[in-house]
Design a protein around this motif. Structure first.
Motif, mmCIF file in Angstrom:
data_model
loop_
_atom_site.group_PDB
_atom_site.id
_atom_site.type_symbol
_atom_site.label_atom_id
_atom_site.label_comp_id
_atom_site.label_asym_id
_atom_site.label_seq_id
_atom_site.Cartn_x
_atom_site.Cartn_y
_atom_site.Cartn_z
ATOM 1 N N ARG A 7 0.834 -1.203 0.000
ATOM 2 C CA ARG A 7 0.000 0.000 0.000
ATOM 3 C C ARG A 7 0.873 1.259 0.000
ATOM 4 N N ARG A 10 2.463 1.805 -3.419
ATOM 5 C CA ARG A 10 1.472 2.272 -4.385
ATOM 6 C C ARG A 10 1.194 3.764 -4.188
ATOM 7 N N LYS A 16 -3.208 4.216 -8.619
ATOM 8 C CA LYS A 16 -4.550 3.816 -8.178
ATOM 9 C C LYS A 16 -4.616 2.291 -8.140
ATOM 10 N N LEU A 17 -5.543 1.778 -7.339
ATOM 11 C CA LEU A 17 -5.746 0.334 -7.277
ATOM 12 C C LEU A 17 -5.996 -0.242 -8.676
ATOM 13 N N ALA A 21 -4.076 -3.295 -10.607
ATOM 14 C CA ALA A 21 -4.850 -4.452 -11.058
ATOM 15 C C ALA A 21 -4.632 -4.695 -12.548
ATOM 16 N N VAL A 28 -9.459 -5.319 -9.154
ATOM 17 C CA VAL A 28 -9.264 -4.261 -8.170
ATOM 18 C C VAL A 28 -9.546 -4.812 -6.772
ATOM 19 N N VAL A 31 -6.527 -6.718 -5.459
ATOM 20 C CA VAL A 31 -5.458 -5.808 -5.030
ATOM 21 C C VAL A 31 -5.823 -5.189 -3.686
ATOM 22 N N SER A 32 -7.052 -4.784 -3.529
ATOM 23 C CA SER A 32 -7.516 -4.217 -2.269
ATOM 24 C C SER A 32 -7.357 -5.220 -1.124
ATOM 25 N N GLU A 35 -3.721 -5.456 -0.122
ATOM 26 C CA GLU A 35 -3.306 -4.296 0.671
ATOM 27 C C GLU A 35 -3.866 -4.325 2.085
#
Length: 180
Positions: A7, A10, A16-17, A21, A28, A31-32, A35
Motif C-alpha cells: 500500500r 502504491r 490507483k488500485l 490491477a 481491483v 489488489v484491495s 493491501e
C-alpha cells in the motif's frame, strides 16, 4: 507487514488500485484484499509488483518478527531486509520496520569505486549520516566530500553519489516519504 508495504509503495508512486490491477492482470478487489492483508500475492505477483514499483523483490521478504510486541516497532540486526546486491556496488538494509510511516531509514553500504552515474531526482526530502569511509554526493550540481561523522540533507533536488575511497562507505540514509 507485506500488505502495508505494498500500500505504501502504491501511494508513494501515486498509483490507483485499478492501475495495479490492470498491470497484474488481477481485479481491483484482489489488489484491495492484498493491501488489507486478506489475500496473499504469489511469487509471480510479487515479482510483477517489484517491477512495477522499481524495487527489488527481496523488499517483500523478511517480515518475520519473533516477538509480536516488536512488530512495527523494532528491527533486529539479523531481521533486516536487504535491498540490492554487491554486484551493483550498493547494498542497502531497511532499518525501518516497514514502509507505512512518513519516512524510511536505510543502512547503505557503498563499495569502493561504486558510483551513481546518472542524476536521480525524486519528490522526497533526504538526509544522511556517514558512519564510516569517504562518501561524495552531488546535490543540484555541487559535489560534497563527506567523511565519517559528516551529514547532509536535501529536498527535491537532483543528486548523484560515489565512493572514491578504498574502503566501503557506510551511510545511514533517511527518505521522506518512503520510496522503496
Amino acid at each position: 507487514m507485506l500488505a502495508g508495504d505494498i500500500r505504501a509503495l502504491r501511494k508513494a508512486r501515486g498509483l490507483k488500485l485499478a492501475e495495479i490491477a490492470l498491470n497484474l492482470g488481477r481485479s481491483v478487489g484482489w489488489v484491495s484484499q492484498v493491501e488489507r492483508g486478506l489475500s496473499m500475492p504469489s511469487l509471480e505477483d510479487l515479482r510483477a509488483l517489484a517491477t512495477l514499483f522499481g524495487v527489488p523483490v527481496s523488499l517483500f521478504f523478511g517480515h518475520d518478527v519473533p516477538e509480536e510486541r516488536e512488530r512495527g516497532v523494532v528491527v533486529r540486526s539479523a531481521q533486516r531486509r536487504s535491498l540490492g546486491t554487491s554486484e551493483s556496488g550498493l547494498v542497502e538494509e531497511l532499518l525501518s520496520p516497514d514502509l507505512g510511516g512518513s519516512f524510511e531509514m536505510l543502512r547503505s553500504v557503498f563499495a569502493p569505486g561504486a558510483e551513481l552515474k546518472t542524476e536521480n531526482e525524486r519528490p522526497t526530502e533526504e538526509a544522511g549520516y556517514v558512519v564510516s569511509g569517504i562518501f561524495e554526493i552531488e546535490i543540484a550540481g555541487v559535489w560534497h566530500r563527506l567523511n565519517a561523522g559528516d551529514s547532509f540533507r536535501f529536498e527535491h533536488k537532483p543528486h548523484r553519489w560515489r565512493n572514491p575511497g578504498r574502503e566501503p562507505a557506510v551511510v545511514i540514509w533517511v527518505v521522506s516519504p518512503p520510496v522503496y
